[in-house]
Scaffold this motif. Sequence first.
Motif, mmCIF file in Angstrom:
data_model
loop_
_atom_site.group_PDB
_atom_site.id
_atom_site.type_symbol
_atom_site.label_atom_id
_atom_site.label_comp_id
_atom_site.label_asym_id
_atom_site.label_seq_id
_atom_site.Cartn_x
_atom_site.Cartn_y
_atom_site.Cartn_z
ATOM 1 N N HIS A 124 0.827 -1.217 0.000
ATOM 2 C CA HIS A 124 0.000 0.000 0.000
ATOM 3 C C HIS A 124 0.861 1.268 0.000
ATOM 4 O O HIS A 124 0.345 2.358 -0.222
ATOM 5 C CB HIS A 124 -0.957 -0.018 1.196
ATOM 6 C CG HIS A 124 -0.254 -0.030 2.520
ATOM 7 N ND1 HIS A 124 0.449 -1.122 2.963
ATOM 8 C CD2 HIS A 124 -0.123 0.910 3.468
ATOM 9 C CE1 HIS A 124 0.977 -0.855 4.147
ATOM 10 N NE2 HIS A 124 0.645 0.375 4.472
ATOM 11 N N LEU A 125 2.164 1.101 0.255
ATOM 12 C CA LEU A 125 3.058 2.272 0.286
ATOM 13 C C LEU A 125 3.855 2.421 -1.017
ATOM 14 O O LEU A 125 4.677 3.330 -1.150
ATOM 15 C CB LEU A 125 4.052 2.123 1.449
ATOM 16 C CG LEU A 125 3.420 2.060 2.845
ATOM 17 C CD1 LEU A 125 4.459 1.653 3.882
ATOM 18 C CD2 LEU A 125 2.828 3.419 3.196
ATOM 19 N N ALA A 126 3.585 1.538 -1.968
ATOM 20 C CA ALA A 126 4.455 1.421 -3.148
ATOM 21 C C ALA A 126 4.579 2.709 -3.943
ATOM 22 O O ALA A 126 5.575 2.929 -4.619
ATOM 23 C CB ALA A 126 3.966 0.305 -4.056
ATOM 24 N N TYR A 127 3.569 3.589 -3.877
ATOM 25 C CA TYR A 127 3.633 4.794 -4.705
ATOM 26 C C TYR A 127 3.947 6.049 -3.896
ATOM 27 O O TYR A 127 3.786 7.176 -4.369
ATOM 28 C CB TYR A 127 2.377 4.903 -5.573
ATOM 29 C CG TYR A 127 2.340 3.683 -6.472
ATOM 30 C CD1 TYR A 127 3.252 3.559 -7.520
ATOM 31 C CD2 TYR A 127 1.497 2.607 -6.199
ATOM 32 C CE1 TYR A 127 3.310 2.409 -8.294
ATOM 33 C CE2 TYR A 127 1.548 1.451 -6.972
ATOM 34 C CZ TYR A 127 2.455 1.363 -8.014
ATOM 35 O OH TYR A 127 2.527 0.224 -8.773
ATOM 36 N N GLU A 128 4.453 5.806 -2.675
ATOM 37 C CA GLU A 128 5.089 6.884 -1.910
ATOM 38 C C GLU A 128 6.515 6.986 -2.441
ATOM 39 O O GLU A 128 7.093 5.985 -2.863
ATOM 40 C CB GLU A 128 5.137 6.518 -0.420
ATOM 41 C CG GLU A 128 3.781 6.261 0.222
ATOM 42 C CD GLU A 128 2.978 7.535 0.378
ATOM 43 O OE1 GLU A 128 3.584 8.578 0.680
ATOM 44 O OE2 GLU A 128 1.752 7.487 0.173
ATOM 45 N N ASP A 129 7.083 8.177 -2.379
ATOM 46 C CA ASP A 129 8.452 8.326 -2.884
ATOM 47 C C ASP A 129 9.472 8.016 -1.784
ATOM 48 O O ASP A 129 10.200 8.884 -1.319
ATOM 49 C CB ASP A 129 8.655 9.756 -3.430
ATOM 50 C CG ASP A 129 9.963 9.881 -4.207
ATOM 51 O OD1 ASP A 129 10.484 8.839 -4.650
ATOM 52 O OD2 ASP A 129 10.449 11.008 -4.369
#
Length: 213
Positions: A47-52
């Motif tokens: 769920h954090l994959a598209y945080e930088d």
Amino acid sequence: MEDTHKHKGLRKQLIELLKQKGIKDTRVLEIMGSVPRHLFMDSGLMHLAYEDNAYPIGAEQTISQPYTVAYQTELLQLKPSDKVLEIGTGSGYQTAVLLGISPLVYTVERQQILFKKTQRLFQKLGLRPKKHLFGDGYLGYQNAAPYDRIIVTAAAPSLPKALLKQLKTGGKLIIPVGEKQQFMMRLTKTGENSFDKEKFGRFRFVPLLEDKN
Ligand code: SAH
């Protein structure tokens, strides 16, 4: 192994952020907009994959921050006909981005657990680097040398000699150099033993380890 609408939407936002942070290469942005980064991460962190951000992938290693992947790939100036060697396969995410540009990708990982895990993932996703090797990237991969491009995704205290040797004249090496923190360096080989050196921004990578366990 799903890539949903939601993932696609989040990926779009991430690409906008990368643009804001200064990434300009449209091919790099396009490919990072299409590679499902969440599939390269542990299920608990997807769920954090598209945080930088960088996140743990096991064996005390991390999947590189998207901005770092974009930055290194932009500096690499990879062309579709280039043969490229990647040191530090890790999760395989950077490998997938490289494969989006050229099919001639060789990649080396020294942690057996990660090597095996990523090998299975490549099969599942139908990603086919020319070679995915278990070994010590300090030594490069002589059998397929010389390379047009070499990219190192772990911090090197100094420039590995074998990598300089395995670069084609005219070829480029992107490598973060330094101990606690690193400067991104780009070396362009101008002759047998001569290089143009460019120094870029500051980064923090896990170390490139010399001895295998
Ligand atoms: N590109 C990867 C980065 C992973 S972190 C990703 O985004 O997932 C750096 C990786 O380099 C780790 O997987 C680590 O195990 C690997 N590594 C460290 N020293 C190495 C060496 N000497 N040779 C090959 N790989 C190495």
